[in-house]
Design a protein around this motif. Structure first.
Motif, PDB file in Angstrom:
ATOM      1  N   LYS A   1      14.083 -83.368  52.242  1.00 18.37           N
ATOM      2  CA  LYS A   1      13.027 -83.208  51.264  1.00 18.37           C
ATOM      3  C   LYS A   1      11.823 -84.026  51.435  1.00 18.37           C
ATOM      4  O   LYS A   1      10.662 -83.817  51.316  1.00 18.37           O
TER       5      LYS A   1
ATOM      6  N   CYS B   1       9.603 -82.804  54.072  1.00 23.04           N
ATOM      7  CA  CYS B   1       8.939 -81.672  53.628  1.00 23.04           C
ATOM      8  C   CYS B   1       7.840 -82.119  52.793  1.00 23.04           C
ATOM      9  O   CYS B   1       6.622 -81.897  52.871  1.00 23.04           O
TER      10      CYS B   1
ATOM     11  N   MET C   1      17.821 -78.258  53.873  1.00 23.83           N
ATOM     12  CA  MET C   1      18.077 -77.952  52.608  1.00 23.83           C
ATOM     13  C   MET C   1      18.841 -76.952  51.941  1.00 23.83           C
ATOM     14  O   MET C   1      18.962 -76.726  50.753  1.00 23.83           O
TER      15      MET C   1
ATOM     16  N   GLN D   1      20.036 -88.016  49.119  1.00 22.05           N
ATOM     17  CA  GLN D   1      18.991 -88.012  48.413  1.00 22.05           C
ATOM     18  C   GLN D   1      19.219 -88.596  47.164  1.00 22.05           C
ATOM     19  O   GLN D   1      18.353 -89.230  46.503  1.00 22.05           O
TER      20      GLN D   1
ATOM     21  N   SER E   1      16.274 -83.751  42.338  1.00 24.18           N
ATOM     22  CA  SER E   1      17.182 -83.533  43.494  1.00 24.18           C
ATOM     23  C   SER E   1      17.892 -82.290  43.604  1.00 24.18           C
ATOM     24  O   SER E   1      17.779 -81.657  44.620  1.00 24.18           O
TER      25      SER E   1
ATOM     26  N   ASP F   1      15.762 -79.572  44.109  1.00 25.73           N
ATOM     27  CA  ASP F   1      15.138 -79.300  45.627  1.00 25.73           C
ATOM     28  C   ASP F   1      15.942 -78.413  46.317  1.00 25.73           C
ATOM     29  O   ASP F   1      15.445 -77.781  47.278  1.00 25.73           O
ATOM     30  N   TYR F   2      17.320 -78.477  46.027  1.00 25.13           N
ATOM     31  CA  TYR F   2      18.080 -77.949  46.799  1.00 25.13           C
ATOM     32  C   TYR F   2      18.647 -76.496  46.015  1.00 25.13           C
ATOM     33  O   TYR F   2      19.030 -75.507  46.933  1.00 25.13           O
TER      34      TYR F   2
END
Length: 469
Positions: free
Chosen positions: A180, A183, A210, A261, A310, A313-314
């Motif tokens: 991340k 990215c 991810m 993360q 977090s 994000d996934y």
């Protein structure tokens, strides 16, 4: 829903009122037509905002159309283009003016501006690069990381060198299981105007790590369609094959990345958070991170927000995490952002999520309305709560706080009614007050519209005025 039709009418009239206000404001604002008389590219109050600069440029364009493209006007247009950062367009005008043999004054001025434009472009480019580096470093701090390969501010580099340095930092982030971060570094660089198919290629690899294989493949396939170099084409084909072949391995890798993360994001917010060192297919990392985020909501909402981000994000569409993100934002007094998230969740097909989202919105808006006091009777507070809900195109939800206010408007004897009947009566009272508020608003809006129409219609005789003849 019960209030759908009334809400729709309320929204329509509100939109018209806002539109009329904006139109009036625009008509009432005088446009400055003053053109600069100061030395070129010096600080000038007439151009110190984007709006003023655009207005001045529009005035110059109109002057050129009406008076013709005189050298003076063209010079002023070129200066404004330089102030707007349109260096190529400005130089095209200045190059032509600098070669003028009939107007030495304009030619000399154009040459001076050309020289200044080079300095200005270099300074602008340096400022953009420094701002980019600042944003990149701030982003790394979110993950408790430090960038190692960015040059110092005084050591400028060209686009190719900068892209290579960013790619190196992004590669290091992926190597340390922080895709991340990779990215984000790439996105910031692309947004700053540094275009590169290799950056998009690296972004796809990061997305794959991810667990977002679909997006990664889509990005690589799009890149493959473009005419790229042989080296990049081979790398694209290799990564497409690996993503399709190793789906289970990629899922396990994404769990490890989420764990890494989350731990670092918590650490950056002064929260000690531990996860299992050995992660296998059965380890539910998302649930463990969510549990910790929920646990620290009250004591450390900023850490809660980082942990929830977090997860998102996934797992971008995770409903429970979106709901909790709204709660963390509300704890941080960012109510508008929280309500926007919850408002989207009110449309969820999962009724439990939609119901909870509506309840959370009502709770926040009730708290914003403030308490009942000597200067604010309960009915005024309820009206404020109703108005706040309608501003978000929502009907108010009965909760404990609203119930207590309603009981001050219309007390009920707890011994004479069952809890279920009491709840029903309070809901009925809230519905009635909401409808009364809507009717009063629509009546007032209709009266204003009629008055406006009457004022605009020639020869209109008011009912309260003297009769004709």
């Amino acid at each position: 829903m019960f209030f759908d039709q009334l809400l729709a009418k309320f929204r329509t009239n509100s939109a018209k009122r806002i539109g009329n206000k904006r139109a009036g404001a625009q008509q009432g604002e005088p446009r400055s037509r003053s053109l600069t008389e100061q030395p070129y590219l010096q600080p000038n109050e007439n151009f110190n905002t984007k709006s003023k600069l655009n207005t001045a440029f529009s005035d110059i364009e109109k002057a050129i159309q009406s008076e013709g493209p005189s050298n003076e006007l063209l010079l002023k247009k070129a200066e404004l283009l330089l102030r707007k950062g349109k260096f190529h367009q400005a130089r095209r005008i200045l190059n032509e003016l600098s070669q003028s043999k009939n107007d030495s004054k304009a030619s000399n001025s154009a040459k001076k501006l050309l020289k200044l434009s080079q300095q200005l472009q270099q300074k602008t480019s340096a400022n953009k690069t420094n701002n980019l580096f600042e944003h990149l470093n701030e982003t790394a701090k979110k993950y408790h990381q430090k960038l190692l390969d960015l040059p110092q501010a005084e050591n400028q580099c060209n686009d190719f060198e900068l892209t290579q340095q960013i790619r190196k930092e992004a590669r290091r982030a992926r190597t340390t299981e922080l895709p991340k971060l990779s990215c984000e570094l790439i996105e910031l660089t692309l947004q700053a105007g540094h275009e590169s198919p290799w950056l998009l290629h690296d972004k796809a690899i990061s997305l794959s790590m991810m667990g977002q294989q679909k997006q990664a493949l889509s990005l690589l396939e799009e890149l493959k369609k473009d005419r790229t170099g042989e080296k990049l084409t081979k790398s694209i084909e290799k990564n497409i094959e690996e993503i399709k072949k190793n789906s289970k391995q990629n899922q396990l890798k994404s769990k490890a990345c989420l764990a890494k993360q989350s731990v670092l994001a918590a650490k950056a917010k002064k929260l000690n958070f531990q996860l299992p060192e050995k992660i296998n297919e059965r380890t539910n990392i998302k649930a463990l991170v969510f549990k910790q985020a929920r646990a620290c909501l009250g004591d450390n909402p900023q850490a809660c927000l980082s942990l929830v981000d977090s997860i998102l994000d996934y797992f971008p569409g995770d409903l429970a995490s979106l709901q909790l993100k709204g709660e963390a934002l509300a704890e941080l007094k960012q109510n508008d952002e929280a309500i926007q998230i919850w408002k989207e969740l009110t449309h969820s097909k999962t009724e439990k999520i939609a119901k909870k989202a509506r309840a959370l919105i009502s709770l926040v808006l009730t708290q914003e309305a403030g308490p009942v006091s000597a200067n604010r009777p309960p009915k005024a507070v309820i009206s404020s709560i109703i108005k706040q809900h309608l501003n978000y195109n929502l009907a108010p939800e009965l909760n404990k706080e609203i119930s207590e206010i309603l009981l001050k408007i219309e007390p009920l004897n707890p011994d004479s009614v069952t809890p279920e009947l009491r709840q029903h009566q309070l809901q009925l009272l809230l519905n009635t007050l909401t409808i009364e508020f809507l009717e009063a608003h629509l009546h007032e809006q209709g009266r204003l519209n009629l008055a406006a129409a009457a004022a605009q219609k020639p020869g209109t005789i008011r009912k309260t005025g003297p009769k004709a003849g």
